[in-house]
Design a protein around this motif. Structure first.
Motif, short mmCIF file in Angstrom:
data_model
loop_
_atom_site.label_atom_id
_atom_site.label_comp_id
_atom_site.label_asym_id
_atom_site.label_seq_id
_atom_site.Cartn_x
_atom_site.Cartn_y
_atom_site.Cartn_z
N SER A 1 -18.73 -30.92 27.76
CA SER A 1 -18.67 -32.17 27.05
C SER A 1 -19.05 -33.24 27.20
N GLY A 2 -18.20 -33.72 28.03
CA GLY A 2 -17.75 -35.19 28.54
C GLY A 2 -17.79 -35.87 28.13
N ARG A 3 -16.88 -35.71 25.94
CA ARG A 3 -16.09 -36.05 25.38
C ARG A 3 -14.91 -36.50 25.45
N PRO A 4 -14.49 -37.09 25.55
CA PRO A 4 -12.64 -37.64 25.17
C PRO A 4 -11.89 -37.15 24.04
N LEU A 5 -10.80 -36.69 24.42
CA LEU A 5 -10.32 -36.33 22.95
C LEU A 5 -9.62 -37.42 22.69
N PRO A 6 -9.81 -37.71 20.92
CA PRO A 6 -8.94 -38.67 20.29
C PRO A 6 -6.84 -39.05 21.33
N GLY A 7 -7.12 -40.37 21.98
CA GLY A 7 -5.85 -40.62 22.56
C GLY A 7 -6.19 -40.43 24.09
N LEU A 8 -7.20 -39.96 24.58
CA LEU A 8 -7.23 -39.27 25.84
C LEU A 8 -8.79 -39.83 26.64
N PRO A 9 -8.80 -40.12 27.42
CA PRO A 9 -10.07 -40.32 28.02
C PRO A 9 -10.39 -40.03 28.83
N ARG A 10 -12.00 -39.38 28.96
CA ARG A 10 -13.15 -38.31 29.15
C ARG A 10 -12.15 -37.90 30.44
N PHE A 11 -11.85 -38.37 31.75
CA PHE A 11 -11.53 -38.18 32.43
C PHE A 11 -9.29 -37.41 32.49
N SER A 12 -9.19 -38.04 31.55
CA SER A 12 -7.93 -37.42 31.21
C SER A 12 -7.89 -35.93 30.28
N VAL A 13 -9.11 -35.43 29.65
CA VAL A 13 -9.15 -34.01 29.48
C VAL A 13 -9.67 -33.54 30.76
N SER A 14 -10.11 -33.63 31.28
CA SER A 14 -10.58 -32.50 32.95
C SER A 14 -8.78 -32.91 33.60
N LEU A 15 -7.94 -33.57 33.62
CA LEU A 15 -6.76 -33.70 34.43
C LEU A 15 -5.78 -32.76 33.98
N VAL A 16 -5.80 -32.86 32.16
CA VAL A 16 -4.98 -31.99 31.17
C VAL A 16 -5.48 -30.35 30.97
N HIS A 17 -6.67 -29.74 31.59
CA HIS A 17 -7.33 -28.27 31.47
C HIS A 17 -7.17 -28.15 32.71
N ARG A 18 -6.80 -29.25 33.71
CA ARG A 18 -6.48 -28.52 34.90
C ARG A 18 -5.35 -28.48 35.46
N ASN A 19 -4.10 -29.26 35.10
CA ASN A 19 -2.69 -28.75 34.67
C ASN A 19 -2.42 -27.64 33.80
N ALA A 20 -3.07 -27.64 32.68
CA ALA A 20 -2.75 -26.86 31.48
C ALA A 20 -3.08 -25.21 32.11
N SER A 21 -4.47 -25.19 32.81
CA SER A 21 -4.52 -24.12 33.68
C SER A 21 -3.78 -23.23 34.61
N LEU A 22 -2.88 -24.69 35.48
CA LEU A 22 -2.23 -24.17 36.93
C LEU A 22 -1.07 -23.73 36.36
N LEU A 23 -0.62 -24.40 35.36
CA LEU A 23 0.65 -23.78 34.49
C LEU A 23 -0.01 -22.08 33.41
#
Length: 191
Positions: A32-54
């Motif tokens: 969606s290109g939206r941020p989550l509260p407390g996270l900028p948009r690029f961080s959402v993508s990084l958290v997505h990638r790291n959660a998927s790897l985990l």
């Protein structure tokens, strides 16, 4: 030793399912290109990638542990060919289908720069099939699959994922190329 493998196999499967749920939700938010509260948009993508790897790590632990468990009776063929297993072949086969879909998504993710974004996105859409198949596998094949706590987890996850998918398909999703470009630019700035 076998009880320890069995318990670890169960726990790692449940953790993998929870992480794949989080990954699916974060993937929808990322797109969606939206941020989550407390996270900028690029961080959402990084958290997505790291959660998927985990999630993949816990899935490999789940499958690997059950390969050595005498109760599960898995063999290497069961990991790639669905519905041929000795124990609950249908439900185990659903797990194999989900596992195979995860492998396809991981491989295309690793080859993304070589196969192109369009092919990567096409295969990545299979996560929408993988997730409910994995949930059904957990309910039908899991030792705790029909326990109240697991059913509450599965139903709650399904409601949350269903709501996110409905949002993804709705006019209110407002995915824009400008939001994606902005997110890409933010990620490049961080590197």
């Amino acid at each position: 030793m076998s009880e320890m493998l069995w318990a670890f196999g169960r726990a790692s499967g449940i953790i993998a399912l929870v992480l794949f749920t989080v990954t699916l939700l974060l993937g929808i938010v990322t797109r969606s290109g939206r941020p989550l509260p407390g996270l900028p948009r690029f961080s959402v993508s990084l958290v997505h990638r790291n959660a998927s790897l985990l999630a993949v790590v816990f899935l490999v632990l789940h499958v690997g542990t059950l390969l050595f468990d005498s109760y599960a009776k898995l063999n290497p063929v069961d990991l790639v060919l669905p519905f041929v297993g000795a124990f609950k072949p249908f439900w185990q086969g659903l797990g194999t289908v989900a596992f195979d879909l995860v492998i396809a998504v991981v491989v295309t993710g690793l080859l993304r720069s070589r196969i192109g974004h369009r092919a990567f996105r096409f295969v990545h859409w299979f996560t929408y099939a993988m997730w409910p198949i994995a949930v059904l596998h957990g309910i039908g094949n899991g030792t705790n699959g029909l326990d109240r706590w697991f059913l509450v987890l599965a139903i709650g996850s399904t409601v949350i994922v269903g709501a996110a998918i409905i949002w993804r398909l709705s006019a209110g999703y407002l995915e824009t190329s400008a939001a994606r470009r902005s997110s890409v630019m933010e990620r490049k700035a961080v590197r």
